[in-house]
Scaffold this motif. Structure first.
Motif, mmCIF file in Angstrom:
data_model
loop_
_atom_site.group_PDB
_atom_site.id
_atom_site.type_symbol
_atom_site.label_atom_id
_atom_site.label_comp_id
_atom_site.label_asym_id
_atom_site.label_seq_id
_atom_site.Cartn_x
_atom_site.Cartn_y
_atom_site.Cartn_z
ATOM 1 N N ASP A 84 31.751 34.637 43.580
ATOM 2 C CA ASP A 84 30.316 34.734 43.285
ATOM 3 C C ASP A 84 30.072 36.018 42.499
ATOM 4 O O ASP A 84 29.948 37.097 43.073
ATOM 5 N N LEU A 85 30.034 35.900 41.171
ATOM 6 C CA LEU A 85 29.879 37.054 40.299
ATOM 7 C C LEU A 85 28.585 36.939 39.503
ATOM 8 O O LEU A 85 28.201 35.837 39.097
ATOM 9 N N PRO A 86 27.907 38.053 39.267
ATOM 10 C CA PRO A 86 26.662 38.023 38.507
ATOM 11 C C PRO A 86 26.849 37.425 37.111
ATOM 12 O O PRO A 86 27.796 37.767 36.401
ATOM 13 N N GLY A 87 25.962 36.501 36.763
ATOM 14 C CA GLY A 87 25.972 35.947 35.417
ATOM 15 C C GLY A 87 27.023 34.895 35.144
ATOM 16 O O GLY A 87 27.164 34.441 34.008
ATOM 17 N N GLN A 133 32.547 48.196 42.985
ATOM 18 C CA GLN A 133 33.877 47.937 42.453
ATOM 19 C C GLN A 133 33.982 46.520 41.896
ATOM 20 O O GLN A 133 34.624 46.299 40.859
ATOM 21 N N ARG A 134 33.364 45.577 42.560
ATOM 22 C CA ARG A 134 33.329 44.218 42.022
ATOM 23 C C ARG A 134 32.673 44.201 40.648
ATOM 24 O O ARG A 134 33.179 43.584 39.701
ATOM 25 N N GLU A 135 31.537 44.860 40.543
ATOM 26 C CA GLU A 135 30.811 44.876 39.276
ATOM 27 C C GLU A 135 31.580 45.634 38.195
ATOM 28 O O GLU A 135 31.503 45.299 37.010
ATOM 29 N N ARG A 136 32.354 46.635 38.589
ATOM 30 C CA ARG A 136 33.090 47.442 37.627
ATOM 31 C C ARG A 136 34.274 46.697 37.023
ATOM 32 O O ARG A 136 34.550 46.805 35.821
ATOM 33 N N TRP A 137 34.991 45.928 37.837
ATOM 34 C CA TRP A 137 36.251 45.358 37.372
ATOM 35 C C TRP A 137 36.250 43.843 37.168
ATOM 36 O O TRP A 137 36.891 43.346 36.237
ATOM 37 N N LEU A 138 35.565 43.090 38.018
ATOM 38 C CA LEU A 138 35.744 41.643 38.008
ATOM 39 C C LEU A 138 35.238 40.937 36.752
ATOM 40 O O LEU A 138 35.887 39.986 36.289
#
Length: 408
Positions: A84-87, A133-138
């Motif tokens: 579940d990632l933004p966008g 960290q999820r937002e930075r790398w995924l």
């Protein structure tokens, strides 16, 4: 394919997956997907046959990874599907499993790259990283702008790595210093982000860190002489005083139980890859049985050959059923360690059988790379061993049955 001269060798095996009339999914598990999901799989299959299949054997023989394919592969948007990632749209584990199957159906080495990057590396950050960290790398990993690797196995620690992790993490000011070695680390020769699992010298906890490419003290050396998954770039890693900021410590990784959360999900991926490899050799075997003429008729008309094909199809069907149920349990949030362990050990064991029968059916041609079975015959040994050997996974299942641990 042009019919051969009776009794002569088949002039080259079909590209795996190329025979449209061979149905290995006899219980129509693919029918569980919706129209959108099946369309995505169709696009993926077409891309794999047009782009990966023509170069896979050559790269396997030269032990080289087809880096040139990554931009096109990224455009398919099949990386990190369950997260579940933004966008980005979130897809189910069932679709993600069929993606792994389709890739392995053409090349298990590329499927291994996909599993390490999308499963182990991204999964470590997704399950064990903070929101920041999820937002930075995924997002960059999902687009393949950055490639990931996963460093757990060590030169002296494979099956017992949970209790014998030798790589250490020492707190130093506002960061950490990592020292140790890792072995068999896929993608590591070219990865941008390498997840390293290390033991905190202060309290013995197992922690996870993201080491970025080019960090001083970190070296990755390609392992040579492999006879399986040759295109997969496995590496020996050395961490000699590698300084990592605390911002690169996975904030939700505090013990090996957290590491195992990642492994629990990725073992299901190995089951799917095993099914894909079985389907590949089954399709080759069916076509070979149809085209190869001995004693005046195609060998597919002999009872012993039909028995081999039926046993191969039974292994595929049983293993695919297990893999499908694993995905459903994961999507429902009720997936357990022993279920992943059972699926991994069973499906890879059936893979070993199936590639053996396919090689038997092809006779001497079964050991030639051009005939589409030899590569999988070798690759099966790697799938059988990684993500926990059959014995270790059996002990995970046995513990759930008896309530008693028998690891030592």
């Amino acid at each position: 394919m042009t019919a051969p001269v009776p009794g002569a060798p088949v002039p080259g095996a079909p590209v795996p997956g190329a025979r449209a009339d061979v149905d290995a999914d006899v219980f129509d598990y693919r029918g569980l997907l919706d129209d959108h999901e099946r369309a995505l799989l169709d696009r993926l299959r077409a891309w794999l046959l047009d782009n990966l299949a023509p170069v896979a054997d050559d790269h396997w023989a030269r032990a080289e990874f087809p880096h040139q394919l990554l931009p096109g592969f990224a455009e398919l948007n099949v990386v990190g599907l369950p997260y579940d990632l933004p966008g980005t749209p979130t897809e189910g584990r069932l679709l993600a499993g069929f993606v792994s199957l389709e890739i392995s159906r053409v090349d298990s080495s590329f499927a291994s790259f996909y599993g390490v990057h999308s499963g182990l590396a991204m999964g470590s950050i997704y399950y064990c990283g903070s929101d920041e960290q999820r937002e930075r790398w995924l997002p960059e990993m999902r687009s393949l702008a950055k490639i990931g690797a996963f460093g757990l196995t060590e030169p002296h620690g494979g099956s017992d790595v949970a209790g014998g992790l030798e790589t250490t993490a020492t707190r130093n000011g506002d960061g950490w210093v990592l020292d140790g070695a890792k072995r068999w680390i896929g993608n590591a020769t070219f990865a941008d982000l390498i997840v390293i699992w290390a033991r905190d010298v202060a309290d013995d906890r197992v922690l996870g860190f993201v080491v970025e490419k080019g960090t001083p003290g970190f070296t990755a050396t390609k392992m040579e002489g492999k006879l399986a998954l040759r295109s997969t770039q496995n590496a020996d890693l050395v961490l000699d005083g590698v300084r990592v900021p605390d911002a690169n410590r996975l904030q939700r990784a505090n013990s090996f139980k957290d590491t195992n959360t990642v492994l629990r999900h990725t073992r299901g991926g190995v089951a799917w890859s095993s099914v894909g490899a079985m389907i590949a050799v089954y399709e080759v075997a069916v076509q070979y049985a149809t085209d190869r003429v001995q004693f005046g008729r195609p060998i597919g008309g002999f009872q012993l050959v039909q028995d081999l094909l039926a046993r191969m199809l039974a292994n595929i069907t049983a293993s695919l059923g297990l893999a499908v149920r694993v995905a459903q349990l994961q999507d429902d949030g009720i997936f357990r360690d022993e279920q992943g362990a059972l699926a991994k050990s069973y499906c890879t064991s059936r893979l070993r059988e199936t590639v053996g029968w396919a090689r038997e059916l092809l006779g001497g041609n079964g050991i030639l790379l051009d005939y589409g079975v030899a590569k999988y015959f070798n690759d099966a040994e790697a799938l059988y061993s990684f993500e926990g050997t059959r014995e270790i996974n059996s002990l995970i299942v046995g513990r759930s049955i008896t309530g008693l641990g028998a690891f030592t």
